[in-house]
Design a protein around this motif. Structure first.
Motif, PDB file in Angstrom:
ATOM      1  N   LEU A  72       0.833  -1.207   0.000  1.00  0.00           N
ATOM      2  CA  LEU A  72       0.000   0.000   0.000  1.00  0.00           C
ATOM      3  C   LEU A  72       0.865   1.253   0.000  1.00  0.00           C
ATOM      4  N   ALA A  73       1.871   1.278   0.872  1.00  0.00           N
ATOM      5  CA  ALA A  73       2.752   2.444   0.943  1.00  0.00           C
ATOM      6  C   ALA A  73       3.494   2.641  -0.374  1.00  0.00           C
ATOM      7  N   SER A  74       3.974   1.554  -0.929  1.00  0.00           N
ATOM      8  CA  SER A  74       4.703   1.633  -2.185  1.00  0.00           C
ATOM      9  C   SER A  74       3.795   2.082  -3.331  1.00  0.00           C
ATOM     10  N   THR A  75       2.617   1.453  -3.417  1.00  0.00           N
ATOM     11  CA  THR A  75       1.683   1.771  -4.500  1.00  0.00           C
ATOM     12  C   THR A  75       1.192   3.209  -4.406  1.00  0.00           C
ATOM     13  N   LEU A  76       0.901   3.663  -3.164  1.00  0.00           N
ATOM     14  CA  LEU A  76       0.416   5.026  -2.973  1.00  0.00           C
ATOM     15  C   LEU A  76       1.479   6.039  -3.383  1.00  0.00           C
ATOM     16  N   GLN A  77       2.718   5.776  -3.005  1.00  0.00           N
ATOM     17  CA  GLN A  77       3.804   6.661  -3.414  1.00  0.00           C
ATOM     18  C   GLN A  77       3.916   6.755  -4.920  1.00  0.00           C
ATOM     19  N   ILE A  78       3.879   5.600  -5.560  1.00  0.00           N
ATOM     20  CA  ILE A  78       4.053   5.566  -7.013  1.00  0.00           C
ATOM     21  C   ILE A  78       2.877   6.248  -7.703  1.00  0.00           C
ATOM     22  N   ALA A  79       1.657   6.051  -7.159  1.00  0.00           N
ATOM     23  CA  ALA A  79       0.482   6.717  -7.727  1.00  0.00           C
ATOM     24  C   ALA A  79       0.622   8.234  -7.626  1.00  0.00           C
TER      25      ALA A  79
END
Length: 441
Positions: A163-170
């Motif tokens: 979630l943290a990784s995906t949110l950052q990338i988004a």
């Protein structure tokens, strides 16, 4: 006393969970960026080949996890659980930060690919020592009551890392142009892991050794490595197989199907825009949190075995048709832009998350409960990481390769379906109930 014990456990759980979150964040950021890494480090003329090379590099880190588990797990039985945590968190953090500074293939040629694979190997070794060992550490601190509920929170760290990784990338994709993201934006999550590493290391300094290990050292001043002895003991050997096949492999398959491969499938096979897929991935992760904790709580009430088997059955019968529906709904959305199609995709992801939650919710407690205290760390970490590395970690690569070989984007999904079906049968007949086991034995 109870209040003090509760406070002490919360402190231990927070430290263990944050460190495991960082391990997963570092480890799975690579998976989230697999599509980006293809042209940067493996610039083949065929984009499918570049994607396979990128997924293979992700898989390399998973393949070496058992080596890290064998080494660090055995060492954990000998010198204690806490020192291993300090080593593995440092190794993972340093390797991840360095990925953010790597030159690309365009800059230094094949050496860029070599260095990326090398750092991925270090990540895999570290994850092998951390993931599984943290389950033993936390469960031994949890005591004999409500272990399923207390330890289920550790299973949230993998999805939280995604979630943290995906949110950052988004967010990076939203605020940066595609050219800037491809040029330097993809490096930001790796740079941020440096600050997370400092926090995790500082928190882990205050961790206490588990009461179970301390009791072992009182009884036997010289605690020996138990890795070889585990394979000599027929009961431990049997339980290692059950952990590998029915719990860890099945959990890893469901995890990578739901949390990793769905995003790759929706982006590459269905061609839904990356921004929308990232939002769907965030939704699937958020939904998984309460389902996992509920499954851990439920396993305290009715037992670990029925909860795990329910998840295996649901996964067996739902994975393949779920992806057929995802493909159909994704196509409808691209053609007509109907919001109901995205709602349908969200519903499918919820059911897949339920199957995953039922298997992994009780998993942390099960890893420790299956084995005697003196050999617990090595006996639990090796099969768990072997399963996660060789079965779960290679799933995106195997499924993608089977799809490309057959020319059908759904063929590869028979691999996890058949595996889960076999795991269900074996678990039903042979998996013991461990809910009330005394961890000091």
């Amino acid at each position: 006393m109870l209040k003090k014990d509760t406070h002490s456990y919360r402190k231990v759980a927070t430290a263990a969970c944050f460190g495991t979150f960082l391990e997963w964040y570092d480890f799975l950021t690579f998976a989230t960026l697999a599509v980006v890494f293809g042209p940067l480090f493996f610039p083949y003329s065929d984009p499918n080949t570049a994607l396979l090379a990128s997924l293979a590099t992700f898989g390399v880190g998973m393949v070496v996890r058992p080596l890290g588990a064998a080494f660090f797990g055995s060492l954990g039985d000998k010198i204690g659980r806490k020192p291993i945590f300090m080593i593995t968190i440092s190794l993972m953090g340093i390797a991840t930060v360095l990925v953010g500074f790597l030159p690309t293939y365009e800059q230094i040629g094949i050496w860029a690919s070599v260095m990326l694979v090398s750092l991925r190997l270090l990540q895999g070794l570290s994850a092998g020592g951390e993931i599984g060992g943290s389950a033993v550490y936390l469960t031994e601190h949890a005591g004999n009551e409500s272990r399923g509920f207390k330890t289920s929170f550790l299973q949230l760290m993998g999805p939280l890392g995604i979630l943290a990784s995906t949110l950052q990338i988004a967010l990076l994709r939203h605020y940066l142009s595609p050219e800037d993201f491809q040029a330097w934006g993809w490096r930001v999550p790796f740079w941020i892991s440096f600050f997370l590493l400092i926090i995790a290391f500082w928190i882990r300094r205050s961790l206490e050794e588990t009461p179970v290990f301390l009791e072992l050292t009182k009884k036997n001043k010289k605690v020996e490595s138990q890795l070889i002895n585990n394979f000599k003991d027929p009961e431990i050997r049997k339980r290692m197989f059950l952990l590998f096949f029915c719990i860890s492999s099945s959990g890893a398959i469901l995890f990578f199907c739901v949390q990793v491969y769905t995003a790759i499938f929706l982006k590459v096979s269905v061609n839904i825009p990356s921004g929308i897929v990232d939002q769907l991935s965030i939704y699937a992760t958020v939904v998984l949190f309460p389902l996992t904790v509920f499954a851990g709580w439920l396993s305290d009430k009715i037992g670990r075995k029925p909860v795990v088997i329910s998840g295996l059955i649901l996964g067996t019968f739902f994975i393949h048709p779920a992806y057929e529906i995802l493909q159909s709904l994704g196509t409808q959305y691209l053609q007509y832009g109907t919001p109901s199609s995205l709602l349908g995709i969200g519903l499918i992801l919820t059911v897949l998350s339920l199957a995953l939650g039922l298997v992994v919710g009780p998993q942390t407690a099960l890893l420790a409960e299956l084995f005697p205290a003196k050999s617990r760390n090595s006996a639990a970490t090796l099969p768990h990481n072997l399963a996660a590395g060789w079965i779960g970690g290679l799933l995106p690569l195997i499924v993608t390769w089977l799809n490309q070989w057959s020319g059908n984007s759904l063929t590869g999904l028979w691999y996890p379906t058949i595996f889960l079906a076999i795991g269900t049968v074996i678990a039903y007949f042979y998996m013991p109930e461990t809910n009330k086991v005394n961890l000091l034995n």
